[in-house]
Design a protein around this motif. Sequence first.
Motif, PDB file in Angstrom:
ATOM      1  N   ASP A   1       2.398   0.285  -8.444  1.00 17.51           N
ATOM      2  CA  ASP A   1       3.240  -0.933  -9.102  1.00 17.51           C
ATOM      3  C   ASP A   1       4.096  -2.220  -8.427  1.00 17.51           C
ATOM      4  N   GLU A   2       4.596  -1.418  -7.733  1.00 14.55           N
ATOM      5  CA  GLU A   2       5.685  -1.966  -7.098  1.00 14.55           C
ATOM      6  C   GLU A   2       5.356  -2.035  -5.451  1.00 14.55           C
ATOM      7  N   ALA A   3       4.085  -1.626  -5.098  1.00 16.40           N
ATOM      8  CA  ALA A   3       3.466  -1.013  -3.774  1.00 16.40           C
ATOM      9  C   ALA A   3       3.346  -2.671  -2.784  1.00 16.40           C
ATOM     10  N   PRO A   4       3.818  -2.903  -1.887  1.00 17.26           N
ATOM     11  CA  PRO A   4       3.837  -4.493  -0.519  1.00 17.26           C
ATOM     12  C   PRO A   4       1.493  -4.552  -1.223  1.00 17.26           C
ATOM     13  N   LEU A   5       1.867  -6.183  -1.041  1.00 18.15           N
ATOM     14  CA  LEU A   5       0.826  -6.808  -1.176  1.00 18.15           C
ATOM     15  C   LEU A   5      -0.305  -6.300  -2.394  1.00 18.15           C
ATOM     16  N   GLY A   6       1.156  -5.828  -3.591  1.00 16.45           N
ATOM     17  CA  GLY A   6      -0.527  -5.260  -4.257  1.00 16.45           C
ATOM     18  C   GLY A   6      -1.425  -3.955  -4.520  1.00 16.45           C
ATOM     19  N   LEU A   7      -1.401  -3.776  -3.163  1.00 17.39           N
ATOM     20  CA  LEU A   7      -1.958  -2.352  -2.733  1.00 17.39           C
ATOM     21  C   LEU A   7      -1.118  -1.661  -2.190  1.00 17.39           C
ATOM     22  N   SER A   8      -1.610   0.069  -3.126  1.00 15.24           N
ATOM     23  CA  SER A   8      -1.023   0.960  -2.642  1.00 15.24           C
ATOM     24  C   SER A   8      -1.435   2.136  -1.415  1.00 15.24           C
ATOM     25  N   VAL A   9      -2.412   1.596  -1.065  1.00 10.49           N
ATOM     26  CA  VAL A   9      -2.590   2.119   0.498  1.00 10.49           C
ATOM     27  C   VAL A   9      -2.660   0.839   1.807  1.00 10.49           C
ATOM     28  N   HIS A  10      -1.917   0.887   2.259  1.00 16.89           N
ATOM     29  CA  HIS A  10      -2.485  -0.517   3.159  1.00 16.89           C
ATOM     30  C   HIS A  10      -1.346   0.115   4.408  1.00 16.89           C
ATOM     31  N   VAL A  11      -1.610  -0.867   5.587  1.00 20.88           N
ATOM     32  CA  VAL A  11      -1.495  -0.669   7.288  1.00 20.88           C
ATOM     33  C   VAL A  11      -0.018  -1.510   7.304  1.00 20.88           C
ATOM     34  N   GLU A  12       0.777  -1.275   8.294  1.00 19.80           N
ATOM     35  CA  GLU A  12       1.968  -1.866   8.748  1.00 19.80           C
ATOM     36  C   GLU A  12       2.174  -1.604  10.144  1.00 19.80           C
ATOM     37  N   HIS A  13       2.334  -2.893  10.614  1.00 24.57           N
ATOM     38  CA  HIS A  13       2.129  -2.777  12.380  1.00 24.57           C
ATOM     39  C   HIS A  13       3.705  -3.081  12.669  1.00 24.57           C
ATOM     40  N   VAL A  14       4.320  -2.755  13.850  1.00 26.18           N
ATOM     41  CA  VAL A  14       5.707  -3.004  13.654  1.00 26.18           C
ATOM     42  C   VAL A  14       5.454  -3.052  15.989  1.00 26.18           C
ATOM     43  N   CYS A  15       6.323  -3.561  15.837  1.00 26.90           N
ATOM     44  CA  CYS A  15       7.253  -4.340  17.131  1.00 26.90           C
ATOM     45  C   CYS A  15       8.201  -3.258  17.790  1.00 26.90           C
ATOM     46  N   ALA A  16       7.996  -2.484  18.447  1.00 30.14           N
ATOM     47  CA  ALA A  16       9.204  -2.037  19.548  1.00 30.14           C
ATOM     48  C   ALA A  16      10.212  -2.904  20.066  1.00 30.14           C
ATOM     49  N   GLN A  17       9.659  -4.172  20.283  1.00 30.14           N
ATOM     50  CA  GLN A  17      10.533  -4.684  20.984  1.00 30.14           C
ATOM     51  C   GLN A  17      11.786  -6.178  19.845  1.00 30.14           C
ATOM     52  N   CYS A  18      10.573  -6.982  19.434  1.00 31.19           N
ATOM     53  CA  CYS A  18      11.259  -7.811  18.370  1.00 31.19           C
ATOM     54  C   CYS A  18      11.452  -8.216  16.922  1.00 31.19           C
ATOM     55  N   ARG A  19      10.575  -6.367  17.112  1.00 29.82           N
ATOM     56  CA  ARG A  19      10.752  -6.054  15.072  1.00 29.82           C
ATOM     57  C   ARG A  19       9.769  -6.701  14.130  1.00 29.82           C
ATOM     58  N   HIS A  20       9.139  -7.014  14.798  1.00 29.49           N
ATOM     59  CA  HIS A  20       8.144  -7.971  13.821  1.00 29.49           C
ATOM     60  C   HIS A  20       7.425  -6.736  13.284  1.00 29.49           C
ATOM     61  N   ARG A  21       6.796  -7.382  11.451  1.00 33.23           N
ATOM     62  CA  ARG A  21       5.986  -6.372  11.158  1.00 33.23           C
ATOM     63  C   ARG A  21       5.177  -6.908   9.965  1.00 33.23           C
ATOM     64  N   LEU A  22       3.835  -6.225  10.414  1.00 33.84           N
ATOM     65  CA  LEU A  22       2.684  -6.780  10.154  1.00 33.84           C
ATOM     66  C   LEU A  22       1.861  -6.549   8.882  1.00 33.84           C
ATOM     67  N   ARG A  23       1.941  -7.096   7.388  1.00 32.60           N
ATOM     68  CA  ARG A  23       1.347  -6.215   6.987  1.00 32.60           C
ATOM     69  C   ARG A  23      -0.113  -6.633   5.879  1.00 32.60           C
ATOM     70  N   SER A  24      -1.075  -5.691   5.891  1.00 28.69           N
ATOM     71  CA  SER A  24      -2.478  -5.816   5.445  1.00 28.69           C
ATOM     72  C   SER A  24      -3.238  -4.497   5.053  1.00 28.69           C
ATOM     73  N   SER A  25      -4.053  -4.943   4.606  1.00 30.53           N
ATOM     74  CA  SER A  25      -4.953  -4.318   3.736  1.00 30.53           C
ATOM     75  C   SER A  25      -5.601  -3.546   4.781  1.00 30.53           C
ATOM     76  N   VAL A  26      -6.145  -2.084   3.995  1.00 26.61           N
ATOM     77  CA  VAL A  26      -7.291  -1.470   5.653  1.00 26.61           C
ATOM     78  C   VAL A  26      -8.154  -2.093   6.316  1.00 26.61           C
ATOM     79  N   GLY A  27      -8.656  -2.664   5.387  1.00 23.36           N
ATOM     80  CA  GLY A  27      -9.920  -3.936   5.318  1.00 23.36           C
ATOM     81  C   GLY A  27     -10.143  -4.327   6.235  1.00 23.36           C
ATOM     82  N   LEU A  28      -8.994  -5.109   6.883  1.00 20.16           N
ATOM     83  CA  LEU A  28      -8.300  -6.508   7.552  1.00 20.16           C
ATOM     84  C   LEU A  28      -8.825  -5.527   8.893  1.00 20.16           C
ATOM     85  N   SER A  29      -9.155  -4.253   9.428  1.00 17.46           N
ATOM     86  CA  SER A  29      -8.970  -3.669  10.551  1.00 17.46           C
ATOM     87  C   SER A  29      -9.824  -3.738  10.825  1.00 17.46           C
TER      88      SER A  29
END
Length: 312
Positions: free
Chosen positions: A211-239
């Motif tokens: 109920d408190e999951a990001p994007l309303g998804l209990s399972v999602h993908v998270e991309h994080v940049c080691a250099q600038c810390r930019h974060r991108l979240r998405s559903s598994v399907g988008l990949s």
Amino acid sequence: MSEASTSPERDRRGRREADAEELLACDDCMSPADAFSVVASETRLSILEALWRSEETPVRFSDLRREVGMRDSAQFNYHLGKLTDQFVVRTDEGYDLRHAGKAVVRAVLAGTFNESPDVEPFGVGDPCVACGAELRASYADETFAVACPDCGKPHGKYAFPPGGLNDRDETELLRAFDQRVRHLHCLAADGVCPECNGRMTTKIVEADDPDEAPLGLSVHVEHVCAQCRHRLRSSVGLSLLDQSDVVSFYRERGVDLSATPYWTLPWCVSDEYVEVLDRDPWALRVAIPEGDETLTVTLGPDLGIREAERGA
């Protein structure tokens, strides 16, 4: 465990931070504050924009000064000198933009620094995958979003530079947003940060409380940049939108997946079609229905397809 002991993940994180610091440590590099102060001049921005507009480069000094419209040659040379090396490169034939100079002009054209528009919400013309109501698009704070006004289900919310609004009607804007989202996740999945081109890591995240999951998804993908810390979240399907197995599956059914808005594909905006097979290491199964057939793909921790099966 003693304080001197570290986990493998902490070791990896430490190495990434050390690598980033090494990349940023440069005796000849200009500090960010100095770099911004250099381009904080209308004349210098005009020089960069003139080089950007030029059909042929390098541009000779006299031609560049004429294009900028500055009569005082000494004053023009002073401003051009401030840009040279960091933003502009000088050759025997004249002057041209360096990557940093191009980045400044692109940021200006994108409206990143000087525009902050809002767009009144408008109907998308596609139904919500959850309740069937017409989706609505909105734009505020440099972020474009598609969501259901009835049940509230989000169908995507991502940064969208203000310049992307220029000279586009609603249909064109939706198309541009769809393509941008695909591009962002394609780069991130390939390990390239769409913001700074740094190294991006990908991980699968499972929420403790759906109920408190990001994007309303209990399972999602998270991309994080080691250099600038930019974060991108998405559903598994988008990949999976550019995976050959998935693209072929749709093409054989007369559907061009690249021209199909991602928010109309339930498996791209919902985790209803995702099954967790294992967590150490991660293994997921995603069902992709189309017509009377379903493509089922099994993904590893890197989101690469390990198996693909078709069935009714």
